[in-house]
Enzyme design. Structure first.
Site, PDB file in Angstrom:
ATOM      1  CB  SER A  24      -5.646  14.480  -3.126  1.00 33.38           C
ATOM      2  OG  SER A  24      -4.567  13.592  -3.811  1.00 33.38           O
ATOM      3  CE  LYS A  73      -3.297   5.854  -9.644  1.00 32.34           C
ATOM      4  NZ  LYS A  73      -1.953   5.812  -9.069  1.00 32.34           N
ATOM      5  N   GLY A 133      10.514  -2.214  -9.611  1.00 26.09           N
ATOM      6  CA  GLY A 133       9.184  -2.209  -9.408  1.00 26.09           C
ATOM      7  C   GLY A 133       8.226  -2.256 -10.972  1.00 26.09           C
ATOM      8  N   GLY A 136       1.638   0.061 -10.162  1.00 23.96           N
ATOM      9  CA  GLY A 136       1.100   1.231 -10.975  1.00 23.96           C
ATOM     10  C   GLY A 136       2.216   2.350 -10.871  1.00 23.96           C
ATOM     11  CB  ALA A 137       4.069   4.022  -8.298  1.00 24.00           C
TER      12      ALA A 137
HETATM   13  P1  NAD Z   1       1.541  -1.608  -6.545  1.00 26.22           P
HETATM   14  O1  NAD Z   1       0.897  -2.588  -5.510  1.00 26.22           O
HETATM   15  O2  NAD Z   1       0.951  -1.445  -8.000  1.00 26.22           O
HETATM   16  O3  NAD Z   1       2.995  -2.515  -6.980  1.00 26.22           O
HETATM   17  C1  NAD Z   1       3.553  -3.048  -5.862  1.00 26.22           C
HETATM   18  C2  NAD Z   1       4.938  -3.192  -6.346  1.00 26.22           C
HETATM   19  O4  NAD Z   1       5.996  -3.401  -5.277  1.00 26.22           O
HETATM   20  C3  NAD Z   1       5.329  -4.326  -7.398  1.00 26.22           C
HETATM   21  O5  NAD Z   1       6.319  -4.045  -8.293  1.00 26.22           O
HETATM   22  C4  NAD Z   1       5.660  -5.344  -6.534  1.00 26.22           C
HETATM   23  O6  NAD Z   1       6.309  -6.420  -7.342  1.00 26.22           O
HETATM   24  C5  NAD Z   1       6.506  -4.853  -5.421  1.00 26.22           C
HETATM   25  N1  NAD Z   1       6.552  -5.470  -3.996  1.00 26.22           N
HETATM   26  C6  NAD Z   1       5.831  -5.764  -3.377  1.00 26.22           C
HETATM   27  N2  NAD Z   1       6.203  -6.319  -2.327  1.00 26.22           N
HETATM   28  C7  NAD Z   1       7.580  -6.887  -2.595  1.00 26.22           C
HETATM   29  C8  NAD Z   1       8.583  -7.126  -2.005  1.00 26.22           C
HETATM   30  N3  NAD Z   1       8.478  -7.915  -0.697  1.00 26.22           N
HETATM   31  N4  NAD Z   1       9.835  -7.401  -2.511  1.00 26.22           N
HETATM   32  C9  NAD Z   1      10.127  -6.714  -3.817  1.00 26.22           C
HETATM   33  N5  NAD Z   1       8.953  -6.168  -4.437  1.00 26.22           N
HETATM   34  C10 NAD Z   1       7.816  -6.025  -3.711  1.00 26.22           C
HETATM   35  O7  NAD Z   1       1.815  -0.307  -6.045  1.00 26.22           O
HETATM   36  P2  NAD Z   1       1.965   1.063  -6.399  1.00 26.22           P
HETATM   37  O8  NAD Z   1       0.761   1.882  -6.529  1.00 26.22           O
HETATM   38  O9  NAD Z   1       2.897   0.958  -7.649  1.00 26.22           O
HETATM   39  O10 NAD Z   1       2.882   1.831  -5.221  1.00 26.22           O
HETATM   40  C11 NAD Z   1       4.267   1.457  -4.901  1.00 26.22           C
HETATM   41  C12 NAD Z   1       4.798   2.429  -4.061  1.00 26.22           C
HETATM   42  O11 NAD Z   1       4.854   3.584  -4.430  1.00 26.22           O
HETATM   43  C13 NAD Z   1       4.102   2.452  -2.683  1.00 26.22           C
HETATM   44  O12 NAD Z   1       4.942   2.403  -1.546  1.00 26.22           O
HETATM   45  C14 NAD Z   1       3.307   3.787  -3.019  1.00 26.22           C
HETATM   46  O13 NAD Z   1       3.065   4.441  -1.657  1.00 26.22           O
HETATM   47  C15 NAD Z   1       4.388   4.596  -3.964  1.00 26.22           C
HETATM   48  N6  NAD Z   1       3.628   5.689  -4.458  1.00 26.22           N
HETATM   49  C16 NAD Z   1       3.942   6.977  -4.377  1.00 26.22           C
HETATM   50  C17 NAD Z   1       3.069   7.843  -5.194  1.00 26.22           C
HETATM   51  C18 NAD Z   1       3.722   9.375  -4.982  1.00 26.22           C
HETATM   52  O14 NAD Z   1       3.159  10.086  -5.507  1.00 26.22           O
HETATM   53  N7  NAD Z   1       4.770   9.644  -4.500  1.00 26.22           N
HETATM   54  C19 NAD Z   1       2.372   7.567  -6.068  1.00 26.22           C
HETATM   55  C20 NAD Z   1       1.967   6.306  -6.052  1.00 26.22           C
HETATM   56  C21 NAD Z   1       2.506   5.292  -5.412  1.00 26.22           C
END
Ligand code: NAD
Length: 291
Positions: A24, A73, A133, A136-137
């Site tokens: 960022s 967040k 999912g 957060g995302a």
């Molecule tokens: P988080 O820790 O808040 O959520 C994790 C999610 O993954 C949950 O739904 C959880 O149940 C699931 N999960 C974890 N292990 C699992 C497994 N073995 N099997 C099935 N589901 C599983 O994380 P987040 O911040 O929501 O991020 C999630 C993804 O999104 C990450 O890969 C992150 O890099 C990506 N992300 C991308 C952006 C972007 O701008 N492109 C922004 C935020 C997050």
């Protein structure tokens, strides 16, 4: 003499921990320089134990605003004066705007995802999507997609600590928006197949596909996909996850998480500066490819 930073330069922060790896600062500072805007963006190592003081500092030093990332967040809203509708509904803030002393919390992750779809000529409004999912995302995307007019949403998650969040999200979407949402167990593969078959778009918003789950996907194999299905992933490292590899094999239009990353930044940039981020320039500089 260096003229980039002067006594007039305004500061924007990023409060998270760990944060030194973040792209960022490079993104925003490049955009400020390209447009000749007198702002600087710096990352600060802030966790939950120092967050309240950091927000007080932001107020005292009259920063223009800040980004907020993990682990802050879902906590930072306590120290703010007002929340945007999406931040209120998703219970998370990734952008703070200092409006003459009033701190307003926004969440731009969902906006970023929806904008990246538009930028890639994908129109999910009025249609059905299935999304894996509940973190957060995922929550940010689900709330924004529902607010923007997605007609129906099937949410899948494993029964882990995020399950209750998913239940709450479904309840909020069904009571506060015109979208119809339902929650299913990701382990229920027949239901997953049925819901994907019935959808225009399938999105992965879990961490499956990136380290330590690199090489894995939320669907067991490519028979869950069909050529006219759109497949997206929030993961951007790697740029091609196992899910997107399968999608390409089947011939689906597909998109990785780079667009979401760029457009969540662009939405925050607009909130702070009132200006559009120079998207095409940023794509070139950051080497962003959707597939
Ligand atoms: P988080 O820790 O808040 O959520 C994790 C999610 O993954 C949950 O739904 C959880 O149940 C699931 N999960 C974890 N292990 C699992 C497994 N073995 N099997 C099935 N589901 C599983 O994380 P987040 O911040 O929501 O991020 C999630 C993804 O999104 C990450 O890969 C992150 O890099 C990506 N992300 C991308 C952006 C972007 O701008 N492109 C922004 C935020 C997050």
């Amino acid at each position: 003499m260096a003229e980039r930073i002067t006594g007039h330069t305004e500061l924007i922060g990023l409060m998270a921990y760990p944060i030194r790896h973040s792209s960022s600062p490079a993104m925003h500072n490049e955009a400020f320089a390209y447009l000749g805007l007198d702002y600087a963006y710096l990352a600060f190592e802030v966790d939950n134990s120092t967050l309240e003081d950091a927000v007080k500092g932001l107020r005292a030093l009259k920063l223009v605003g800040s980004n907020v990332s993990m682990p802050n967040k879902t906590v930072v809203h306590k120290y703010l004066d007002e929340l945007s509708p999406a931040a209120e509904l998703s219970g998370a803030v990734n952008t703070i705007v200092n409006d003459n002393g009033k701190l307003i919390g926004h969440i731009t992750d969902g906006i970023g995802y929806m904008q990246s779809l538009k930028d890639y000529d994908i129109d999910v409004i009025g249609k059905k999507m299935t999304i894996a999912g509940a973190g957060g995302a995922a929550t940010a995307i689900q709330i924004q997609a529902a607010l923007d007019g997605v007609k129906e949403m099937s949410i899948f998650n494993v029964k882990d600590k995020f399950w209750d969040t998913a239940l709450e999200t479904v309840e909020k979407i069904n009571t506060k928006t015109s979208c119809k949402a339902a929650l299913y167990d990701l382990a229920d593969l027949d239901v997953l197949r049925r819901e994907i078959e019935d959808s225009y778009l399938f999105a992965n918003a879990t961490g499956v596909g990136m380290k330590p789950l690199e090489g894995k996907a939320v669907i067991p194999d490519k028979s869950f996909l069909r050529p006219d299905l759109i497949v997206t992933d929030t993961v951007y490292a790697p740029a091609e996850t196992e899910l997107l590899r399968m999608a390409k094999e089947v011939g689906c239009k597909n998109m990785n998480g780079f667009g979401m990353m760029l457009f969540q930044g662009a939405a925050a940039f607009k909130l702070w500066t009132g200006k559009e981020m120079p998207i095409e320039h940023m794509k070139e500089v950051l080497g962003i490819r959707y597939e």
